[in-house]
Design an enzyme around this catalytic site. Structure first.
Site, PDB file in Angstrom:
ATOM      1  N   GLU A 109       0.767  -1.206  -0.047  1.00  0.00           N
ATOM      2  CA  GLU A 109      -0.118   0.091   0.160  1.00  0.00           C
ATOM      3  C   GLU A 109       0.902   1.275   0.057  1.00  0.00           C
ATOM      4  O   GLU A 109       1.912   1.192   0.576  1.00  0.00           O
ATOM      5  CB  GLU A 109      -0.952  -0.003   1.128  1.00  0.00           C
ATOM      6  N   CYS A 133       6.291  -5.565  15.397  1.00  0.00           N
ATOM      7  CA  CYS A 133       6.104  -4.746  16.638  1.00  0.00           C
ATOM      8  C   CYS A 133       4.652  -4.997  16.691  1.00  0.00           C
ATOM      9  O   CYS A 133       3.851  -4.902  15.970  1.00  0.00           O
ATOM     10  CB  CYS A 133       6.340  -3.308  16.272  1.00  0.00           C
ATOM     11  N   CYS A 136       1.495  -2.656  15.453  1.00  0.00           N
ATOM     12  CA  CYS A 136       1.661  -2.373  14.130  1.00  0.00           C
ATOM     13  C   CYS A 136       0.862  -3.340  13.478  1.00  0.00           C
ATOM     14  O   CYS A 136       1.263  -4.547  13.555  1.00  0.00           O
ATOM     15  CB  CYS A 136       3.091  -1.864  13.473  1.00  0.00           C
ATOM     16  N   CYS A 360      -0.662   5.498  10.070  1.00  0.00           N
ATOM     17  CA  CYS A 360       0.567   4.951  10.732  1.00  0.00           C
ATOM     18  C   CYS A 360       0.193   3.514  11.301  1.00  0.00           C
ATOM     19  O   CYS A 360      -0.549   3.423  12.360  1.00  0.00           O
ATOM     20  CB  CYS A 360       1.263   5.584  11.684  1.00  0.00           C
TER      21      CYS A 360
HETATM   22  N1  SAH Z   1       9.404   0.013   9.994  1.00  0.00           N
HETATM   23  C1  SAH Z   1       9.730   1.471   9.819  1.00  0.00           C
HETATM   24  C2  SAH Z   1       9.051   2.325   8.924  1.00  0.00           C
HETATM   25  C3  SAH Z   1       7.518   2.210   9.069  1.00  0.00           C
HETATM   26  S1  SAH Z   1       7.018   3.753   9.668  1.00  0.00           S
HETATM   27  C4  SAH Z   1       9.530   1.947  11.219  1.00  0.00           C
HETATM   28  O1  SAH Z   1       9.024   1.332  12.002  1.00  0.00           O
HETATM   29  O2  SAH Z   1       9.871   3.181  11.420  1.00  0.00           O
HETATM   30  C5  SAH Z   1       5.690   3.569  10.416  1.00  0.00           C
HETATM   31  C6  SAH Z   1       5.631   4.289  11.542  1.00  0.00           C
HETATM   32  O3  SAH Z   1       4.170   4.305  12.339  1.00  0.00           O
HETATM   33  C7  SAH Z   1       6.436   3.953  12.536  1.00  0.00           C
HETATM   34  O4  SAH Z   1       6.919   4.939  13.603  1.00  0.00           O
HETATM   35  C8  SAH Z   1       5.658   3.027  13.412  1.00  0.00           C
HETATM   36  O5  SAH Z   1       6.361   2.646  14.744  1.00  0.00           O
HETATM   37  C9  SAH Z   1       4.467   3.788  13.745  1.00  0.00           C
HETATM   38  N2  SAH Z   1       3.046   2.863  13.827  1.00  0.00           N
HETATM   39  C10 SAH Z   1       3.138   1.786  13.766  1.00  0.00           C
HETATM   40  N3  SAH Z   1       1.861   1.158  14.225  1.00  0.00           N
HETATM   41  C11 SAH Z   1       1.412   2.165  14.807  1.00  0.00           C
HETATM   42  C12 SAH Z   1      -0.071   2.549  15.224  1.00  0.00           C
HETATM   43  N4  SAH Z   1      -0.799   1.499  15.375  1.00  0.00           N
HETATM   44  N5  SAH Z   1      -0.404   3.750  15.377  1.00  0.00           N
HETATM   45  C13 SAH Z   1       0.541   4.615  15.480  1.00  0.00           C
HETATM   46  N6  SAH Z   1       1.587   4.587  14.889  1.00  0.00           N
HETATM   47  C14 SAH Z   1       2.082   3.593  14.516  1.00  0.00           C
END
Ligand code: SAH
Length: 368
Positions: A109, A133, A136, A360
């Site tokens: 996406e 994580c 996520c 995110c």
């Molecule tokens: N893997 C990389 C790139 C993804 S960025 C990284 O983690 O940095 C996506 C961003 O959204 C990251 O900062 C991640 O931690 C954040 N994120 C993931 N799940 C989320 C959620 N449920 N709510 C808010 N932010 C989230």
């Protein structure tokens, strides 16, 4: 080499490779390949001009290329890489999430976000993600495979076409910023991501001509790859998904923390700021009663104080089946206040795209 360890550990399963594309190659490699194909070297620049300059892959439009060569060159160097499966629009048509199917059926996406002063394209760098994580959505399905440089770049080219053709509310426009914050851990797919960054930032016709400063690479904190990125000497922005200032909690929120601890990740971030003089962005999802306590704000403030840094607090976006939810407003406000009292700049990120699961941590199409 340290980075070899990282790449081996997080290696994607072996699969058939995506078709070769111009955007996988450096300008020099394009010239060599075309010469091998019996073409004059300047053909590489012509084709690059069509793709990066005019966002074009249709052979009929390539009137500067001899008619009898066009079809073969387009098929060999500009094969289709992304099939749109679905567009989801929100925010009055200024935010669009697109689900793409790749050549092997894997889906990824990308999200286009138009603001008054800029258009940001959030791209995926892997189908799925291996970082696991728990908050996520992408992490839940695991890693399907790495994307090629061209598959990454083509998301931006596709977004640029949508803007040019007036498909996005607000009239014709251009992509100004790219963030590697879609699906995947960009630094676990280092070579393709670096190639994509070069294609995005090389001046036309070799690339799309975006400024390096307007490209952000976000990572969970793969230290050797962060150092490798720093050593490239690019002016790209580094974002670090920290989410906790203490190892005990971060070990659970960002499992790779068991390998590279908070202190090591931040040291790598400071090496980046020293080398590039660029502000590092610290991403911190605010999870109610998990990581949003006042004492954690103080600890974070102590760690970041005096460094070239900016904190982005992201209200946790809902993901299916998760027991966690976003912080209370007053806890968020107190967290901000405490960081500011340490002199650390902080903003709360908007939750663009939430209604279309495009915010995110919500990107999670099921790959086959
Ligand atoms: N893997 C990389 C790139 C993804 S960025 C990284 O983690 O940095 C996506 C961003 O959204 C990251 O900062 C991640 O931690 C954040 N994120 C993931 N799940 C989320 C959620 N449920 N709510 C808010 N932010 C989230």
């Amino acid at each position: 080499m340290a980075i070899m360890t990282a790449e081996l550990t997080f290696a994607a399963p072996r699969r058939a490779k995506p078709p070769r594309h111009l955007a996988d190659l450096s300008p020099a490699q394009r010239g060599e390949l075309l010469q091998e194909m019996g073409e004059p070297a300047y053909r590489a620049r012509q084709l690059s001009g069509h793709y990066f300059g005019h966002l074009r892959t249709d052979p009929d439009a390539m009137t500067d290329v001899p008619k009898d060569r066009r079809d073969r060159l387009a098929a060999d160097l500009l094969p289709p890489l992304l099939q749109p499966v679905q567009h989801l629009d929100c925010d009055g048509g200024t935010t669009r999430k697109t689900v793409w199917r790749l050549f092997d059926g894997a889906t990824v996406e990308s999200v286009l976000m138009r603001y008054p002063d800029r258009v940001t394209l959030c791209v995926s760098s892997q189908a799925g993600c291996g970082m696991n994580c728990p908050f996520c959505a992408t992490g839940q399905a695991g890693l399907t495979r790495n994307m090629s440089a061209a598959e990454i770049v083509d998301q931006v080219v596709a977004g640029a076409r949508m803007l040019r053709d007036g498909e996005i509310a607000g009239g014709p426009g251009r992509v100004s910023n790219v963030v590697f914050m879609g699906m995947g851990e960009p630094l676990a797919n280092y070579r393709a991501v670096l190639g994509a960054v070069r294609r995005l930032t090389d001046p036309a016709p070799d690339g799309l001509g975006l400024s390096q400063r307007s490209v952000t690479v976000s990572t969970v904190g793969l230290v050797p790859a962060m150092d490798r990125l720093t050593d490239e000497g690019l002016a790209v922005t580094l974002a670090v998904s920290l989410h906790a200032p203490d190892d005990e909690l971060r070990d659970t929120l960002v499992p790779v923390n068991t390998r590279w601890k908070v202190a090591e990740v931040l040291d790598a971030a400071w090496r980046h700021t020293r080398r590039t003089r660029r502000r590092v962005s610290i991403e911190y999802a605010m999870i109610r009663d998990v990581n949003d306590q006042a004492w954690r704000a103080d600890l974070l403030g102590t760690l970041l104080k005096g460094h070239l840094v900016h904190v982005n607090l992201i209200p946790l976006n809902p993901t299916p089946g998760s027991k966690w939810t976003a912080s209370r407003r007053r806890d968020e406000a107190e967290f901000v206040r405490r960081l500011e009292s340490h002199g650390v700049p902080v903003t709360v990120r908007d939750t663009r795209g939430r209604e279309i699961d495009g915010a995110c941590g919500q990107l999670a199409t099921v790959s086959t």
